[in-house]
Design a protein around this motif. Structure first.
Motif, PDB file in Angstrom:
ATOM      1  N   PHE A   1      21.091  15.731  12.890  1.00 44.89           N
ATOM      2  CA  PHE A   1      22.244  16.501  12.457  1.00 44.89           C
ATOM      3  C   PHE A   1      21.741  17.632  11.552  1.00 44.89           C
ATOM      4  CE2 PHE A   1      25.877  13.843  13.712  1.00 44.89           C
ATOM      5  CZ  PHE A   1      25.205  12.690  14.123  1.00 44.89           C
ATOM      6  N   ARG A   2      22.589  18.634  11.363  1.00 47.56           N
ATOM      7  CA  ARG A   2      22.239  19.703  10.432  1.00 47.56           C
ATOM      8  C   ARG A   2      23.469  20.129   9.653  1.00 47.56           C
ATOM      9  NH1 ARG A   2      20.812  24.494  14.832  1.00 47.56           N
ATOM     10  NH2 ARG A   2      22.973  24.922  15.521  1.00 47.56           N
ATOM     11  N   GLN A   3      23.197  20.685   8.489  1.00 49.31           N
ATOM     12  CA  GLN A   3      24.288  21.088   7.611  1.00 49.31           C
ATOM     13  C   GLN A   3      23.869  22.284   6.781  1.00 49.31           C
ATOM     14  OE1 GLN A   3      25.614  18.004   4.908  1.00 49.31           O
ATOM     15  NE2 GLN A   3      27.688  18.827   4.895  1.00 49.31           N
TER      16      GLN A   3
ATOM     17  N   PRO B   1      25.415  24.788   3.512  1.00 45.87           N
ATOM     18  CA  PRO B   1      26.374  24.667   2.409  1.00 45.87           C
ATOM     19  C   PRO B   1      27.746  25.169   2.799  1.00 45.87           C
ATOM     20  CG  PRO B   1      24.283  25.493   1.607  1.00 45.87           C
ATOM     21  CD  PRO B   1      24.180  25.480   3.096  1.00 45.87           C
ATOM     22  N   GLY B   2      28.754  24.365   2.476  1.00 43.96           N
ATOM     23  CA  GLY B   2      30.121  24.762   2.737  1.00 43.96           C
ATOM     24  C   GLY B   2      30.635  24.419   4.115  1.00 43.96           C
ATOM     25  N   LYS B   3      29.769  23.851   4.946  1.00 38.86           N
ATOM     26  CA  LYS B   3      30.186  23.479   6.290  1.00 38.86           C
ATOM     27  C   LYS B   3      29.965  21.998   6.531  1.00 38.86           C
ATOM     28  CE  LYS B   3      29.629  27.934   8.598  1.00 38.86           C
ATOM     29  NZ  LYS B   3      29.083  28.632   9.807  1.00 38.86           N
ATOM     30  N   GLU B   4      30.668  21.468   7.531  1.00 40.31           N
ATOM     31  CA  GLU B   4      30.503  20.065   7.881  1.00 40.31           C
ATOM     32  C   GLU B   4      29.159  19.841   8.572  1.00 40.31           C
ATOM     33  OE1 GLU B   4      35.212  18.859   8.616  1.00 40.31           O
ATOM     34  OE2 GLU B   4      33.728  18.598  10.186  1.00 40.31           O
ATOM     35  N   ARG B   5      28.684  18.602   8.444  1.00 39.18           N
ATOM     36  CA  ARG B   5      27.452  18.237   9.133  1.00 39.18           C
ATOM     37  C   ARG B   5      27.734  18.182  10.643  1.00 39.18           C
ATOM     38  NH1 ARG B   5      24.022  13.519   6.369  1.00 39.18           N
ATOM     39  NH2 ARG B   5      24.380  15.027   4.675  1.00 39.18           N
ATOM     40  N   GLU B   6      26.879  18.830  11.422  1.00 38.11           N
ATOM     41  CA  GLU B   6      27.099  18.877  12.863  1.00 38.11           C
ATOM     42  C   GLU B   6      25.975  18.187  13.618  1.00 38.11           C
ATOM     43  OE1 GLU B   6      26.886  22.590  14.894  1.00 38.11           O
ATOM     44  OE2 GLU B   6      25.248  23.373  13.661  1.00 38.11           O
ATOM     45  N   GLY B   7      26.341  17.553  14.707  1.00 37.36           N
ATOM     46  CA  GLY B   7      25.346  16.894  15.538  1.00 37.36           C
ATOM     47  C   GLY B   7      24.540  17.905  16.322  1.00 37.36           C
ATOM     48  N   VAL B   8      23.241  17.715  16.372  1.00 39.10           N
ATOM     49  CA  VAL B   8      22.350  18.615  17.091  1.00 39.10           C
ATOM     50  C   VAL B   8      21.866  17.947  18.374  1.00 39.10           C
ATOM     51  CG1 VAL B   8      20.134  19.809  16.997  1.00 39.10           C
ATOM     52  CG2 VAL B   8      21.610  19.736  14.969  1.00 39.10           C
ATOM     53  N   ALA B   9      21.389  16.716  18.255  1.00 42.56           N
ATOM     54  CA  ALA B   9      20.871  15.988  19.411  1.00 42.56           C
ATOM     55  C   ALA B   9      20.866  14.502  19.103  1.00 42.56           C
ATOM     56  CB  ALA B   9      19.456  16.449  19.756  1.00 42.56           C
TER      57      ALA B   9
ATOM     58  N   ALA C   1      19.242  25.508   8.361  1.00 40.95           N
ATOM     59  CA  ALA C   1      20.076  24.427   7.839  1.00 40.95           C
ATOM     60  C   ALA C   1      19.185  23.326   7.277  1.00 40.95           C
ATOM     61  CB  ALA C   1      20.956  23.838   8.938  1.00 40.95           C
ATOM     62  N   MET C   2      19.818  22.366   6.605  1.00 38.51           N
ATOM     63  CA  MET C   2      19.142  21.123   6.266  1.00 38.51           C
ATOM     64  C   MET C   2      19.330  20.194   7.462  1.00 38.51           C
ATOM     65  SD  MET C   2      17.426  19.605   3.830  1.00 38.51           S
ATOM     66  CE  MET C   2      17.900  20.208   2.211  1.00 38.51           C
ATOM     67  N   TYR C   3      18.231  19.652   7.947  1.00 43.40           N
ATOM     68  CA  TYR C   3      18.277  18.777   9.102  1.00 43.40           C
ATOM     69  C   TYR C   3      18.108  17.319   8.659  1.00 43.40           C
ATOM     70  CZ  TYR C   3      18.238  22.640  12.385  1.00 43.40           C
ATOM     71  OH  TYR C   3      18.583  23.752  13.105  1.00 43.40           O
ATOM     72  N   TYR C   4      18.978  16.464   9.184  1.00 42.36           N
ATOM     73  CA  TYR C   4      18.977  15.051   8.831  1.00 42.36           C
ATOM     74  C   TYR C   4      18.766  14.190  10.075  1.00 42.36           C
ATOM     75  CZ  TYR C   4      21.226  16.626   4.497  1.00 42.36           C
ATOM     76  OH  TYR C   4      21.508  17.256   3.306  1.00 42.36           O
ATOM     77  N   CYS C   5      18.002  13.150   9.888  1.00 35.44           N
ATOM     78  CA  CYS C   5      17.818  12.131  10.906  1.00 35.44           C
ATOM     79  C   CYS C   5      18.802  10.998  10.635  1.00 35.44           C
ATOM     80  CB  CYS C   5      16.373  11.621  10.826  1.00 35.44           C
ATOM     81  SG  CYS C   5      15.982  10.210  11.853  1.00 35.44           S
TER      82      CYS C   5
ATOM     83  N   GLN D   1      14.437  20.826   5.193  1.00 33.25           N
ATOM     84  CA  GLN D   1      14.991  22.181   5.311  1.00 33.25           C
ATOM     85  C   GLN D   1      14.282  22.969   6.406  1.00 33.25           C
ATOM     86  OE1 GLN D   1      17.644  23.636   3.682  1.00 33.25           O
ATOM     87  NE2 GLN D   1      17.323  25.477   4.929  1.00 33.25           N
ATOM     88  N   VAL D   2      15.066  23.645   7.233  1.00 31.73           N
ATOM     89  CA  VAL D   2      14.556  24.572   8.244  1.00 31.73           C
ATOM     90  C   VAL D   2      15.152  25.944   7.957  1.00 31.73           C
ATOM     91  CG1 VAL D   2      14.562  25.200  10.684  1.00 31.73           C
ATOM     92  CG2 VAL D   2      14.225  22.805  10.004  1.00 31.73           C
ATOM     93  N   THR D   3      14.279  26.925   7.794  1.00 29.42           N
ATOM     94  CA  THR D   3      14.720  28.285   7.519  1.00 29.42           C
ATOM     95  C   THR D   3      14.113  29.216   8.551  1.00 29.42           C
ATOM     96  OG1 THR D   3      14.857  27.813   5.147  1.00 29.42           O
ATOM     97  CG2 THR D   3      14.810  30.134   5.817  1.00 29.42           C
TER      98      THR D   3
END
Length: 125
Positions: free
Chosen positions: A37-39, A41-49, A92-96, A120-122
């Motif tokens: 997932f990625r997120q 600031p100010g947005k909901e966490r979204e599924g990536v894969a 975004a910040m990417y979460y497992c 973090q991925v920039t």
């Protein structure tokens, strides 16, 4: 719940690649969903894969199809996210995340009960 530790984030220019890794503290077996997932600031966490560790079910967000690839290596209990052709909007910040599953992997954060600390991925233009 399992402990998840991500690595591999960083800063790249648009068009570049990164590979994220996430190691689980215990064997997740063949009945789990592993997701990224990625997120921002100010947005909901979204599924990536997401991928089912038993095989046969892999899902991607439309925004990353054809550019990102998720994979799970049982021997290392590690899920990867290969990200190619990166765009600034991938920043975004990417979460497992992990969850027990009977075979279908949701792309909704509420379906997962184990989370990593994020990496973090920039992507710069």
């Amino acid at each position: 719940q399992v402990q998840l530790v991500e690595s591999g984030g960083g800063s790249v220019q648009a068009g570049g690649s990164l590979r994220l890794s996430c190691v689980a503290s215990e064997y997740t077996g063949s009945t789990a969903c592993m997701g990224w997932f990625r997120q921002v600031p100010g947005k909901e966490r979204e599924g990536v894969a997401a991928t089912y560790t038993g095989g046969g079910s892999t899902r991607y967000a439309d925004s990353v199809k054809g550019r990102f690839t998720i994979s799970f290596e049982h021997a290392k209990n590690t899920v990867y996210l290969q990200m190619n052709s990166l765009k600034p909007e991938d920043t975004a910040m990417y979460y497992c995340a992990a969850a027990r599953s009977a075979g279908y992997c949701f792309m909704v954060s509420s379906k997962y009960d184990s989370w990593g600390q994020g990496t973090q991925v920039t992507v710069s233009s």
